[in-house]
Design an enzyme around this catalytic site. Structure first.
Site, mmCIF file in Angstrom:
data_model
loop_
_atom_site.group_PDB
_atom_site.id
_atom_site.type_symbol
_atom_site.label_atom_id
_atom_site.label_comp_id
_atom_site.label_asym_id
_atom_site.label_seq_id
_atom_site.Cartn_x
_atom_site.Cartn_y
_atom_site.Cartn_z
ATOM 1 N N GLU A 1 -4.464 7.739 -3.524
ATOM 2 C CA GLU A 1 -4.908 6.491 -2.899
ATOM 3 C C GLU A 1 -5.225 5.424 -3.940
ATOM 4 O OE1 GLU A 1 -4.577 5.687 0.037
ATOM 5 O OE2 GLU A 1 -4.443 7.567 1.150
ATOM 6 N N HIS B 1 1.949 4.521 -2.888
ATOM 7 C CA HIS B 1 2.129 5.964 -2.696
ATOM 8 C C HIS B 1 3.551 6.367 -3.068
ATOM 9 C CE1 HIS B 1 -1.677 6.943 -0.854
ATOM 10 N NE2 HIS B 1 -1.504 6.121 0.165
ATOM 11 N N HIS C 1 0.836 -1.205 0.000
ATOM 12 C CA HIS C 1 0.000 0.000 0.000
ATOM 13 C C HIS C 1 0.870 1.254 0.000
ATOM 14 C CE1 HIS C 1 -3.711 2.285 1.196
ATOM 15 N NE2 HIS C 1 -2.790 3.111 1.664
ATOM 16 N N GLU C 2 1.781 1.335 0.944
ATOM 17 C CA GLU C 2 2.616 2.538 1.036
ATOM 18 C C GLU C 2 3.584 2.636 -0.139
ATOM 19 O OE1 GLU C 2 1.600 4.683 3.015
ATOM 20 O OE2 GLU C 2 0.340 3.390 4.241
#
Length: 539
Positions: A330, A304, A300-301
């Site tokens: 996101e 980003h 997830h990170e």
């Protein structure tokens, strides 16, 4: 012979270019202070960190809102025709300048102090499992955010009067699509905060999106709940933290996250801060009894992080070197975490690498691991939630935030309101505050209005991935070989490197032919989970 005096046009642009460079540098300093606050800052450093953040954020605000900036903007905008990059930078600066100029500097300082104190109080409250420990800080943050919203509302109302409402749904959803366009609606305080994360988004458009999602997700969750659950006993027990950490670093390398331009650390709540395309900080968290947590938080990170590292570096001193909205940002964290990281081709490539660190997984088939990694549960914690129930977590938070901003819900009522809505939407009730109202860091930052960007991101992610799969016919085969570069390059060219030259929905529409729609997400969820659980979820 003396140099000729600069023209008014070039003088105005030079003034604004210097301002944007300073704003970017000061914003990076704020991010660095916040990153340290969440990773390595000593526990007793909170008070001083609040002072430091207040001073730097006040300096940023002053630089952005000066009369000289307003005058130079007026001059430069009149002469920007013919230079699309310059015009885009001026639009971005105008947006940021007008929002900042409406907010008094005293409020900026007060918010910075309250955020630093809020983070400290939130950590202590989690340790004590007591919302009462955090409630006074949240009261203060809510009061300040209401003050901020009140200051911004006249600007939004003026803009709404000057601009026509978005036209037909086809514009938002694309030809033949189920568009999620904005119906007319009264501007309200929540809109002022929401726009800080998702420019142009309004409650009047957002609420129907979440209501529609909840409407078709509820029967899907019920059908899956009644079906036999996949076997996941092989994920029980202790998984060494350092071995997990090593695997997350291997994932980052495979994704193409550049370690010379970023780093991963550990924090209570995973997050990403981009100081510059050459300096991107991400964090993960590791639980020895939950091996999937670190894997999916890193993916997830890293999503980003890839966005931040691939922003247009040539614009690093300009406001173009940023994403146009958090919903689009996101979309990348959710795309890499879910559309890629929870796919069967991905685990065909990476399960053997995980099993090399945890031999107990050596006999597990990729298909079985894939089913376990996609198990649907009526769970309490958003960051550990599956794709099917995740947006229900966002609907819960949106309802509570809206109640707080409208004055229909008091801070002291939050734990019970949270528990009741969790039971109604998700079918589970928290046993204590850490499982409920204290689980997210966002309110400790005062980030009211942020949560809906996760749902917007989920919708954009499904649409972008569907378009990428059409453009890259061998995508599944590449993922199964552990080759993630083709997808990363596709996204970099169409999303990351655009920066802030266009708004988020325009970027998605240019890349896919669709705007904001839940059609691709609904098709994805029903097709994938119908197959995993042997259900007919169409319709």
């Amino acid at each position: 012979m003396a140099d000729p005096a600069p023209s008014p046009r070039s003088a105005a642009w030079e003034t604004l270019a210097a301002v944007m460079s300073d704003v970017r540098a000061l914003g990076g300093a704020v991010s660095l202070l916040q990153w340290d606050q969440e990773t390595f800052m000593p526990a007793r450093g909170a008070a001083a960190r609040g002072d430091q953040l207040a001073v730097v954020q006040a300096a940023l605000h002053e630089r952005l809102t000066s009369r000289a900036v307003a005058e130079a903007l007026d001059r430069a905008e009149r002469d920007a025709d013919g230079d699309p990059d310059r015009a885009a930078a001026l639009r971005a600066l105008r947006f940021d300048h007008e929002r900042a100029a409406r907010v008094p500097q005293e409020l900026v300082r007060a918010l910075a102090q309250a955020q630093a104190e809020g983070i400290d109080a939130w950590k202590a409250a989690r340790a004590e499992r007591s919302f009462a420990r955090f409630a006074p800080s949240l009261e203060r943050l809510l009061a300040l955010r209401r003050e901020q919203a009140d200051a911004l509302l006249p600007m939004l109302e003026r803009r709404a009067q000057a601009q026509p409402e978005e036209a037909a749904p086809e514009r938002a959803g694309g030809p033949g699509g189920r568009g999620l366009s904005r119906p007319p609606g009264k501007i309200e305080p929540y809109d002022a905060l929401l726009e800080g994360y998702e420019p142009g988004m309004r409650v009047a458009r957002l609420a129907p999106i979440l209501q529609r999602l909840a409407g078709w997700l509820a029967p899907v969750v019920a059908a899956i709940d009644a079906a036999p659950a996949p076997e996941d006993g092989f994920l029980a027990g202790r998984f060494d933290a350092e071995a997990q950490w090593s695997f997350t670093l291997e994932l980052l390398q495979a994704l193409g996250f550049d370690p010379a331009a970023g780093r991963q650390d550990r924090s209570v709540h995973p997050f990403t801060l981009g100081l510059d395309p050459g300096d991107v900080r991400i964090t993960t968290r590791i639980h020895e009894d939950q091996p999937l947590s670190a894997i999916f938080s890193t993916l997830h990170e890293a999503g980003h992080g890839l966005y931040e590292q691939h922003l247009p570096a040539q614009d690093r001193r300009s406001l173009l070197c940023a994403a146009p909205s958090m919903g689009l940002h996101e979309s990348q964290s959710r795309l890499w975490e879910n559309l890629v990281g929870r796919s069967l081709p991905f685990w065909r490539a990476f399960l053997p690498r995980l099993a090399a660190r945890f031999p107990r997984l050596a006999g597990v088939a990729p298909e079985d691991f894939h089913r376990a990694a996609n198990r649907v549960r009526r769970s309490l914690v958003r960051v550990e939630a599956d794709e099917v129930t995740y947006n229900l977590h966002i609907a819960l938070r949106f309802e509570l935030e809206l109640g707080l901003l409208r004055g229909a819900l008091a801070v002291r009522e939050l734990p019970e309101a949270w528990a009741a809505r969790s039971e109604a939407l998700l079918g589970v009730r928290p046993r204590h505050d850490v499982e409920g109202v204290l689980q997210d860091i966002h309110w400790a930052w005062g980030d009211l209005g942020y949560f809906p960007t996760y749902t917007i991101g989920n919708l954009y992610a499904a649409t972008l991935y569907a378009a990428a799969a059409r453009s890259l016919p061998g995508l599944d085969e590449a993922l199964a070989r552990g080759e993630l570069a083709p997808l990363r390059v596709w996204l970099a060219e169409r999303v990351y490197r655009v920066g802030r030259r266009k708004d988020a929905e325009e970027i998605v529409r240019d890349a896919t032919g669709e705007g904001l729609t839940d059609r691709d997400f609904e098709r994805y969820v029903k097709t994938k989970y119908g197959a995993l659980y042997g259900l007919s979820l169409a319709g």
